[in-house]
Scaffold this motif. Structure first.
Motif, PDB file in Angstrom:
ATOM      1  N   THR A   1     -23.272 131.694 100.101  1.00  0.00           N
ATOM      2  CA  THR A   1     -22.025 131.172 100.665  1.00  0.00           C
ATOM      3  C   THR A   1     -20.840 131.530  99.776  1.00  0.00           C
ATOM      4  O   THR A   1     -19.767 131.915 100.266  1.00  0.00           O
ATOM      5  N   GLY A   2     -21.036 131.401  98.461  1.00  0.00           N
ATOM      6  CA  GLY A   2     -19.968 131.743  97.532  1.00  0.00           C
ATOM      7  C   GLY A   2     -19.522 133.186  97.665  1.00  0.00           C
ATOM      8  O   GLY A   2     -18.327 133.500  97.615  1.00  0.00           O
ATOM      9  N   VAL A   3     -20.482 134.081  97.846  1.00  0.00           N
ATOM     10  CA  VAL A   3     -20.151 135.502  98.014  1.00  0.00           C
ATOM     11  C   VAL A   3     -19.457 135.727  99.351  1.00  0.00           C
ATOM     12  O   VAL A   3     -18.448 136.444  99.435  1.00  0.00           O
ATOM     13  N   LEU A   4     -19.990 135.111 100.407  1.00  0.00           N
ATOM     14  CA  LEU A   4     -19.441 135.309 101.757  1.00  0.00           C
ATOM     15  C   LEU A   4     -17.979 134.861 101.843  1.00  0.00           C
ATOM     16  O   LEU A   4     -17.172 135.484 102.540  1.00  0.00           O
ATOM     17  N   GLU A   5     -17.654 133.823 101.108  1.00  0.00           N
ATOM     18  CA  GLU A   5     -16.284 133.304 101.151  1.00  0.00           C
ATOM     19  C   GLU A   5     -15.292 134.209 100.430  1.00  0.00           C
ATOM     20  O   GLU A   5     -14.087 134.109 100.636  1.00  0.00           O
ATOM     21  N   GLU A   6     -15.816 135.103  99.570  1.00  0.00           N
ATOM     22  CA  GLU A   6     -14.929 135.952  98.763  1.00  0.00           C
ATOM     23  C   GLU A   6     -14.626 137.302  99.395  1.00  0.00           C
ATOM     24  O   GLU A   6     -13.686 137.979  98.979  1.00  0.00           O
ATOM     25  N   ILE A   7     -15.414 137.725 100.364  1.00  0.00           N
ATOM     26  CA  ILE A   7     -15.240 139.082 100.887  1.00  0.00           C
ATOM     27  C   ILE A   7     -14.583 139.058 102.264  1.00  0.00           C
ATOM     28  O   ILE A   7     -14.725 138.102 103.026  1.00  0.00           O
ATOM     29  N   ASN A   8     -13.885 140.130 102.556  1.00  0.00           N
ATOM     30  CA  ASN A   8     -13.159 140.267 103.819  1.00  0.00           C
ATOM     31  C   ASN A   8     -14.049 140.963 104.848  1.00  0.00           C
ATOM     32  O   ASN A   8     -14.440 142.116 104.637  1.00  0.00           O
ATOM     33  N   PRO A   9     -14.373 140.292 105.949  1.00  0.00           N
ATOM     34  CA  PRO A   9     -15.262 140.920 106.952  1.00  0.00           C
ATOM     35  C   PRO A   9     -14.670 142.178 107.575  1.00  0.00           C
ATOM     36  O   PRO A   9     -15.416 143.006 108.102  1.00  0.00           O
ATOM     37  N   GLN A  10     -13.365 142.323 107.501  1.00  0.00           N
ATOM     38  CA  GLN A  10     -12.753 143.534 108.058  1.00  0.00           C
ATOM     39  C   GLN A  10     -13.194 144.772 107.294  1.00  0.00           C
ATOM     40  O   GLN A  10     -13.343 145.846 107.863  1.00  0.00           O
ATOM     41  N   PHE A  11     -13.412 144.626 105.978  1.00  0.00           N
ATOM     42  CA  PHE A  11     -13.796 145.764 105.142  1.00  0.00           C
ATOM     43  C   PHE A  11     -15.279 145.786 104.814  1.00  0.00           C
ATOM     44  O   PHE A  11     -15.823 146.831 104.455  1.00  0.00           O
ATOM     45  N   TYR A  12     -15.937 144.630 104.917  1.00  0.00           N
ATOM     46  CA  TYR A  12     -17.351 144.544 104.548  1.00  0.00           C
ATOM     47  C   TYR A  12     -18.145 143.894 105.685  1.00  0.00           C
ATOM     48  O   TYR A  12     -18.891 142.939 105.480  1.00  0.00           O
ATOM     49  N   LEU A  13     -17.969 144.439 106.881  1.00  0.00           N
ATOM     50  CA  LEU A  13     -18.584 143.842 108.062  1.00  0.00           C
ATOM     51  C   LEU A  13     -20.102 143.834 107.970  1.00  0.00           C
ATOM     52  O   LEU A  13     -20.761 142.821 108.240  1.00  0.00           O
TER      53      LEU A  13
ATOM     54  N   PHE B   1     -25.878 131.738 112.416  1.00  0.00           N
ATOM     55  CA  PHE B   1     -26.418 132.691 113.390  1.00  0.00           C
ATOM     56  C   PHE B   1     -25.382 133.010 114.471  1.00  0.00           C
ATOM     57  O   PHE B   1     -25.292 134.152 114.932  1.00  0.00           O
ATOM     58  N   ARG B   2     -24.604 132.008 114.864  1.00  0.00           N
ATOM     59  CA  ARG B   2     -23.543 132.268 115.845  1.00  0.00           C
ATOM     60  C   ARG B   2     -22.474 133.199 115.254  1.00  0.00           C
ATOM     61  O   ARG B   2     -21.975 134.083 115.943  1.00  0.00           O
ATOM     62  N   GLU B   3     -22.122 132.963 113.996  1.00  0.00           N
ATOM     63  CA  GLU B   3     -21.131 133.833 113.350  1.00  0.00           C
ATOM     64  C   GLU B   3     -21.649 135.276 113.283  1.00  0.00           C
ATOM     65  O   GLU B   3     -20.887 136.224 113.501  1.00  0.00           O
ATOM     66  N   PHE B   4     -22.935 135.403 112.993  1.00  0.00           N
ATOM     67  CA  PHE B   4     -23.532 136.744 112.980  1.00  0.00           C
ATOM     68  C   PHE B   4     -23.425 137.398 114.359  1.00  0.00           C
ATOM     69  O   PHE B   4     -22.995 138.558 114.484  1.00  0.00           O
ATOM     70  N   LEU B   5     -23.805 136.679 115.402  1.00  0.00           N
ATOM     71  CA  LEU B   5     -23.774 137.237 116.758  1.00  0.00           C
ATOM     72  C   LEU B   5     -22.348 137.516 117.217  1.00  0.00           C
ATOM     73  O   LEU B   5     -22.107 138.485 117.956  1.00  0.00           O
ATOM     74  N   ASP B   6     -21.382 136.718 116.770  1.00  0.00           N
ATOM     75  CA  ASP B   6     -19.986 136.959 117.146  1.00  0.00           C
ATOM     76  C   ASP B   6     -19.487 138.309 116.631  1.00  0.00           C
ATOM     77  O   ASP B   6     -18.636 138.943 117.245  1.00  0.00           O
ATOM     78  N   THR B   7     -20.023 138.758 115.503  1.00  0.00           N
ATOM     79  CA  THR B   7     -19.588 140.055 114.945  1.00  0.00           C
ATOM     80  C   THR B   7     -20.068 141.225 115.800  1.00  0.00           C
ATOM     81  O   THR B   7     -19.589 142.350 115.630  1.00  0.00           O
ATOM     82  N   LEU B   8     -21.032 140.963 116.704  1.00  0.00           N
ATOM     83  CA  LEU B   8     -21.580 142.033 117.547  1.00  0.00           C
ATOM     84  C   LEU B   8     -20.822 142.178 118.869  1.00  0.00           C
ATOM     85  O   LEU B   8     -21.066 143.127 119.618  1.00  0.00           O
ATOM     86  N   LYS B   9     -19.912 141.259 119.116  1.00  0.00           N
ATOM     87  CA  LYS B   9     -19.176 141.308 120.378  1.00  0.00           C
ATOM     88  C   LYS B   9     -18.142 142.430 120.361  1.00  0.00           C
ATOM     89  O   LYS B   9     -17.663 142.839 119.304  1.00  0.00           O
ATOM     90  N   ASN B  10     -17.806 142.929 121.552  1.00  0.00           N
ATOM     91  CA  ASN B  10     -16.812 143.997 121.655  1.00  0.00           C
ATOM     92  C   ASN B  10     -15.405 143.416 121.481  1.00  0.00           C
ATOM     93  O   ASN B  10     -15.235 142.197 121.385  1.00  0.00           O
ATOM     94  N   PRO B  11     -14.378 144.269 121.428  1.00  0.00           N
ATOM     95  CA  PRO B  11     -13.000 143.761 121.223  1.00  0.00           C
ATOM     96  C   PRO B  11     -12.552 142.744 122.251  1.00  0.00           C
ATOM     97  O   PRO B  11     -11.643 141.951 121.982  1.00  0.00           O
ATOM     98  N   ASN B  12     -13.178 142.737 123.423  1.00  0.00           N
ATOM     99  CA  ASN B  12     -12.818 141.760 124.461  1.00  0.00           C
ATOM    100  C   ASN B  12     -13.539 140.432 124.292  1.00  0.00           C
ATOM    101  O   ASN B  12     -13.408 139.525 125.129  1.00  0.00           O
TER     102      ASN B  12
END
Length: 581
Positions: free
Chosen positions: A420-432, A483-494
């Motif tokens: 959790t500590g690591v996840l809070e520090e990184i930007n998902p835009q660059f480290y998806l 798990f929901r956050e993980f699946l949300d990253t798989l959704k398309n731009p819409n």
């Protein structure tokens, strides 16, 4: 000793030897001080002088082509011109001169003149092999060339006891000629250099066994000769350990890592830049140690698994007996050096008990902590994250050997806090991709904690108390969240979930939905209607998996077990819901 014709010997005495000294100074010393806007200034000056000597020798050889000394001298000059052009990033011209050097002297290898030509030919072919290895799809040609170097070396050693002439010996005055011992050392260095690149080429071609063999031979030869960069040697030895790990050859891997530790400690660290370089190499070696201990724990677990991937006590007992009877493992890959007690005190046998696993855990953690001192988040994001994941995996391996469920929960909690500590520090835009890995891992961690808490509650033979219910539900919701956050990253731009997922995320997505189906059915609600609502949501996830696999049948083999369970659940769960209405 090969002699030059009198007229050329006179030229060399009057001009040639001095010019060559100037060439070496230009190339070895002056070039280090060339300005950034003219980085090859000294090399160009050295090339002009080399060309002058080469032209003179070439004219003489044209007049007396049978003279061995003239061929050897021109071959040496062509080799050095080739290196000069390559250094100046003019590879085609460099290759041409290297090939000319080989062509001039290759016939001499099969005659009594081999001692004069063999060093030059081997050195030129080694550089040609390096050139081809750097080209797209050039590895096969590089291998062919470098194997010729290896063949020439063994052929010469088989036929002759004489020390061969060095590459530039005819360009030095007779009084500066080398001793036989010095010639042999330079000859061996040429072969060692070729072996090093043979290892790289075999690795690039996927010949991992041959790559490891050549790497190990290179390291042994460097130790024997004594002419090597200690920092690079230590890192290469640590790298070789990773090959042995893939073969479950832990004694050999341990030996390589202990050797790396000894050699890296011999490095001098007087200047600040040197201290940083050695610090980084030590951190690199520490990471190799981490991989070693993780692999040993994983290997040990596999030997003790039962059919449901839990610790089998009978296998544990049998493994302890077999370990007591095991003879000392003989290591044919040992390096010629004294390692002291570190190797003796480092485990390579499969781990059987929790105490053994704990000792390995503590040793591995010291290497993780050391590596993290160099690979900080600010500047080494990816490396820092990987070390955090390694530490999480270390806890995961340790808790496999733990019996007490409450202590297992505590270890999982440490894993969760770490990730959790690591996840809070990184930007998902660059480290998806990394964020996806961490979200999925957190979902698994909290799901495992749910199962443990449920087991602890069931052991009392009484309904779970309010505190236990609250804890179980909290863990369920945490797992569902990630798990929901993980699946949300798989959704398309819409914001829509794709009908067909990419192959690299297809199984993780199905498994995440499978976890969600199970987790929704584990939430402990106080009201029956709320319980039914959670189970209906569970049914939706089971149904999603069935629909997805039927729509994308190619993915069936990768999710066969989950799919079969889901097919059963979409039949059984509606009946269960009907009975509770």
């Amino acid at each position: 000793m090969t002699l030059l014709p009198p007229n050329l010997l006179t030229y060399m005495s009057e001009e040639g030897y001095d010019k060559y000294k100037k060439i070496r100074h230009l190339f070895d010393e002056d070039s280090k001080c060339d300005p950034e806007n003219d980085p090859f200034r000294s090399a160009y000056k050295a090339r002009e002088l080399l060309q002058e000597i080469s032209n003179k020798v070439h004219v003489e050889r044209e007049c007396d082509g049978a003279h061995v000394g003239l061929r050897v001298l021109e071959g040496s000059l062509c080799y050095q011109l080739g290196l000069n052009y390559i250094f100046c990033e003019e590879r085609p011209c460099g290759e041409e001169y290297l090939q000319k050097s080989v062509t001039l002297l290759k016939d001499d290898l099969d005659t009594g003149n081999s001692k004069d030509a063999v060093s030059i030919v081997m050195a030129a072919q080694t550089e040609l092999g390096i050139l081809w290895a750097s080209r797209y799809q050039g590895a096969e040609q590089a291998l062919s060339i470098l194997e010729k170097v290896e063949s020439s070396y063994h052929e010469y050693k088989r036929k002759s006891d004489h020390a061969p002439l060095t590459i530039d010996e005819l360009l030095s005055p007779p009084e500066e000629r080398l001793t036989d011992a010095e010639r042999r050392e330079k000859f061996e260095n040429i072969y060692t250099h070729a072996l090093f690149y043979l290892a790289q080429v075999h690795k690039n071609l996927g010949n991992n066994d041959l790559a490891a063999t050549h790497c190990q031979r290179t390291l042994r030869r460097q130790l024997k000769i004594g002419n090597y960069d200690r920092k690079e040697w230590a890192v290469n030895a640590a790298g070789l350990s990773q090959y042995f790990i893939t073969r479950n050859m832990f004694a050999q891997a341990k030996h390589c890592l202990c050797c790396a530790n000894v050699v890296i400690e011999e490095c001098e660290t007087t200047a600040s830049d040197m201290e940083t370089a050695v610090f980084q190499r030590k951190a690199d070696i520490a990471r190799c140690w981490v991989k070693y201990f993780l692999a040993l724990l994983e290997y040990s677990k596999e030997k003790l698994y039962d059919d449901v991937l839990e610790l089998d006590r009978d296998r544990q007992t049998n493994a302890q007996i077999a370990q007591d009877e095991e003879d000392e493992i003989k290591n044919p890959y040992r390096m010629p050096m004294e390692l002291g007690v570190e190797e003796e005190n480092t485990r390579h046998q499969p781990i059987v008990t929790f105490e053994e696993a704990r000792q390995v855990f503590l040793r591995c953690k010291t290497y993780v902590d050391f590596a993290l001192k160099f690979f900080v988040m600010d500047g080494y994001v990816t490396d820092n994250i990987e070390l955090a994941q390694d530490m999480s995996a270390l806890y995961k391996h340790l808790l496999f050997f733990e019996i007490a469920k409450d202590r297992k929960c505590k270890m999982h909690k440490r894993r969760a806090d770490l990730i959790t500590g690591v996840l809070e520090e990184i930007n998902p835009q660059f480290y998806l991709l990394v964020c996806r890995q961490l979200q999925f891992e957190l979902g698994e961690i909290y799901s495992d904690m749910v199962d443990l808490k449920v087991e602890i509650a069931n052991e009392t033979n009484r309904p779970a108390g309010p505190h236990a219910v609250k804890k179980i539900n909290s863990l369920c919701l945490s797992s569902i969240k990630y798990f929901r956050e993980f699946l949300d990253t798989l959704k398309n731009p819409n914001g829509e979930f794709p009908g067909t997922l990419d192959g690299d995320v297809e199984r993780p997505a199905v498994v995440a939905n499978f976890y969600l189906a199970r987790l929704h059915s584990k939430v402990l609600a106080s009201e029956q209607q709320e319980t039914l609502d959670w189970k209906r949501r569970s049914l939706q996830f089971y149904q999603w998996i069935v629909d997805y696999v039927q729509r994308n049948p190619k993915c069936t083999p990768s999710v066969q077990k989950e799919f079969e369970i889901c097919q059963e659940m979409v039949v059984l769960l509606p009946k269960s819901l009907d009975r509770q209405l």
